[in-house]
Design a protein around this motif. Structure first.
Motif, PDB file in Angstrom:
ATOM      1  N   MET A   1       0.843  -1.201   0.000  1.00  0.00           N
ATOM      2  CA  MET A   1       0.000   0.000   0.000  1.00  0.00           C
ATOM      3  C   MET A   1       0.873   1.245   0.000  1.00  0.00           C
ATOM      4  N   ASN A   2       0.520   2.173  -0.843  1.00  0.00           N
ATOM      5  CA  ASN A   2       1.264   3.426  -0.923  1.00  0.00           C
ATOM      6  C   ASN A   2       1.002   4.268   0.324  1.00  0.00           C
ATOM      7  N   PRO A   3       2.046   4.645   1.072  1.00  0.00           N
ATOM      8  CA  PRO A   3       1.821   5.418   2.302  1.00  0.00           C
ATOM      9  C   PRO A   3       1.159   6.763   2.061  1.00  0.00           C
ATOM     10  N   LEU A   4       1.271   7.291   0.855  1.00  0.00           N
ATOM     11  CA  LEU A   4       0.638   8.573   0.553  1.00  0.00           C
ATOM     12  C   LEU A   4      -0.883   8.486   0.584  1.00  0.00           C
ATOM     13  N   ASN A   5      -1.428   7.274   0.467  1.00  0.00           N
ATOM     14  CA  ASN A   5      -2.877   7.108   0.515  1.00  0.00           C
ATOM     15  C   ASN A   5      -3.455   7.480   1.879  1.00  0.00           C
ATOM     16  N   ALA A   6      -2.598   7.556   2.896  1.00  0.00           N
ATOM     17  CA  ALA A   6      -3.064   7.934   4.236  1.00  0.00           C
ATOM     18  C   ALA A   6      -3.621   9.349   4.261  1.00  0.00           C
ATOM     19  N   VAL A   7      -3.297  10.144   3.241  1.00  0.00           N
ATOM     20  CA  VAL A   7      -3.782  11.522   3.155  1.00  0.00           C
ATOM     21  C   VAL A   7      -5.311  11.581   3.155  1.00  0.00           C
ATOM     22  N   LYS A   8      -5.954  10.533   2.641  1.00  0.00           N
ATOM     23  CA  LYS A   8      -7.420  10.569   2.563  1.00  0.00           C
ATOM     24  C   LYS A   8      -8.067  10.632   3.936  1.00  0.00           C
ATOM     25  N   PHE A   9      -7.325  10.284   4.987  1.00  0.00           N
ATOM     26  CA  PHE A   9      -7.878  10.332   6.340  1.00  0.00           C
ATOM     27  C   PHE A   9      -7.624  11.676   7.034  1.00  0.00           C
ATOM     28  N   VAL A  10      -6.866  12.552   6.377  1.00  0.00           N
ATOM     29  CA  VAL A  10      -6.540  13.858   6.951  1.00  0.00           C
ATOM     30  C   VAL A  10      -7.508  14.901   6.393  1.00  0.00           C
ATOM     31  N   PRO A  11      -8.213  15.641   7.255  1.00  0.00           N
ATOM     32  CA  PRO A  11      -9.141  16.669   6.763  1.00  0.00           C
ATOM     33  C   PRO A  11      -8.413  17.720   5.930  1.00  0.00           C
ATOM     34  N   LEU A  12      -9.075  18.189   4.891  1.00  0.00           N
ATOM     35  CA  LEU A  12      -8.474  19.220   4.044  1.00  0.00           C
ATOM     36  C   LEU A  12      -8.157  20.467   4.858  1.00  0.00           C
ATOM     37  N   SER A  13      -9.011  20.811   5.819  1.00  0.00           N
ATOM     38  CA  SER A  13      -8.772  22.000   6.632  1.00  0.00           C
ATOM     39  C   SER A  13      -7.456  21.886   7.395  1.00  0.00           C
ATOM     40  N   ALA A  14      -7.127  20.685   7.863  1.00  0.00           N
ATOM     41  CA  ALA A  14      -5.866  20.476   8.584  1.00  0.00           C
ATOM     42  C   ALA A  14      -4.675  20.618   7.637  1.00  0.00           C
ATOM     43  N   MET A  15      -4.812  20.099   6.417  1.00  0.00           N
ATOM     44  CA  MET A  15      -3.737  20.201   5.432  1.00  0.00           C
ATOM     45  C   MET A  15      -3.523  21.656   5.031  1.00  0.00           C
ATOM     46  N   ARG A  16      -4.616  22.386   4.895  1.00  0.00           N
ATOM     47  CA  ARG A  16      -4.503  23.808   4.575  1.00  0.00           C
ATOM     48  C   ARG A  16      -3.868  24.580   5.726  1.00  0.00           C
ATOM     49  N   ALA A  17      -4.186  24.203   6.949  1.00  0.00           N
ATOM     50  CA  ALA A  17      -3.600  24.875   8.117  1.00  0.00           C
ATOM     51  C   ALA A  17      -2.089  24.711   8.121  1.00  0.00           C
TER      52      ALA A  17
END
Length: 335
Positions: A1-17
């Motif tokens: 499994m590609n570790p980058l797929n874990a991004v789907k569990f991170v809210p966009l608002s948190a990534m933008r922050a």
């Protein structure tokens, strides 16, 4: 499994922050590659701005580019429906709808402006476009991006002669494709054409496709609905009718110049959302590659080549204004 797929569990608002947190840090670090590229591009493309205005614009560009990066990553990790649901409003949708009905096909012109990955997913709901895809060097990143793109309806083709033939076939059958035409091509695939007043090597792919097929051309831009409060902002898609006859001219320099002008007009609507960090002016007259030039060489080039063009342009605009019917009437009334 590609570790980058874990991004789907991170809210966009948190990534933008995180992007907003990093922005002032990047802005304060002097002489980084991204800041130098942006500064050189702005000196070339916006010579009318003073140093302070360029600095302010540069800070906004870095902020928006970091936000667009995390938004694109999130889009690749999520199902297409997620990206589509992020779109709040579409301006001039009728332009796109009419172009999609053109039996000669439709070519979407998408500069590196805003968050085009969200727009890509949104556009795919209208059919199955043929899109050029060039793999990135990092295997994990490439697998992640490819996985995200493969969730869409699009047919991805290589960036070679076979891919171009596939796009041509799609347009001839009344389908549509998406082109990002503001990249630097190989010399064999481009001509020198003005972009923000700077003669630079420019791709001829889109103009050649338009000239041969007479397909409809539509400019598309996707930017945040509320850029002042981005943590929870959705997106707006803007559609532009690209119907200047010069875009279809058989003279490839005329057509390519017209396409650059069309992209300029789109970028000027959202100047702080354009990817000014991209080294667009790698091959220009007199100085060749400004990104490898010294500060003195760049200053000399701008003083001798760029600013005189700006003065000439301003003089022509003032002359046109003086000859306008309203100004003529105003002068007659003054008498």
């Amino acid at each position: 499994m590609n570790p980058l797929n874990a991004v789907k569990f991170v809210p966009l608002s948190a990534m933008r922050a995180v992007a907003l947190f990093v922005t002032p840090i990047v802005n304060k670090i002097p002489n980084t590659s991204i800041k130098r590229s942006i500064d050189i591009n702005l000196q070339l493309a916006t010579p009318e701005l003073d140093h302070e205005a360029r600095e302010q614009l540069s800070e906004q560009i870095i902020r928006n580019q970091l936000l667009s990066t995390v938004e694109s990553v999130k889009s690749w990790a999520m199902p297409p429906a997620w990206s589509i649901n992020q779109v709040n409003k579409v301006y001039n949708l009728q332009i796109l709808e009419a172009a999609l009905k053109d039996p000669k096909g439709m070519l979407a012109i998408v500069p590196h402006l805003g968050t085009w990955e969200i727009m890509n997913a949104w556009l795919n709901q209208f059919g199955s476009p043929t899109i050029l895809y060039k793999p990135v060097k990092n295997r994990l990143q490439n697998d992640f991006i490819l996985q995200g793109r493969q969730r869409l309806n699009s047919q991805m083709v290589p960036t070679d002669a076979s891919g171009i033939k596939a796009i041509f076939k799609t347009l001839k059958s009344g389908g549509f494709s998406i082109i990002l035409p503001d990249h630097v091509p190989q010399p064999s695939g481009g001509v020198q054409a003005p972009f923000f007043g700077i003669e630079t090597l420019t791709s001829t792919l889109a103009p050649k496709l338009a000239s041969k097929t007479k397909c409809s051309l539509v400019g598309l831009v996707c930017v945040r609905s509320d850029n002042d409060s981005p943590l929870k902002s959705g997106f707006d898609v803007h559609c532009f009718a690209l119907d200047d006859p010069k875009l279809f001219d058989k003279d490839i320099v005329v057509a390519t110049s017209a396409l650059n002008k069309a992209m300029e007009d789109m970028i000027k609507r959202f100047p702080d959302h354009y990817m000014w960090s991209y080294r667009r002016f790698k091959q220009i007259p007199l100085i060749n590659n400004p990104y490898k030039a010294s500060t003195d060489q760049l200053k000399q080039f701008i003083g001798a080549y760029v600013k005189p063009k700006l003065l000439t342009q301003n003089a022509q605009q003032n002359e046109a204004l003086e000859d306008s019917p309203d100004r003529t009437l105003e002068r007659s009334l003054d008498k």
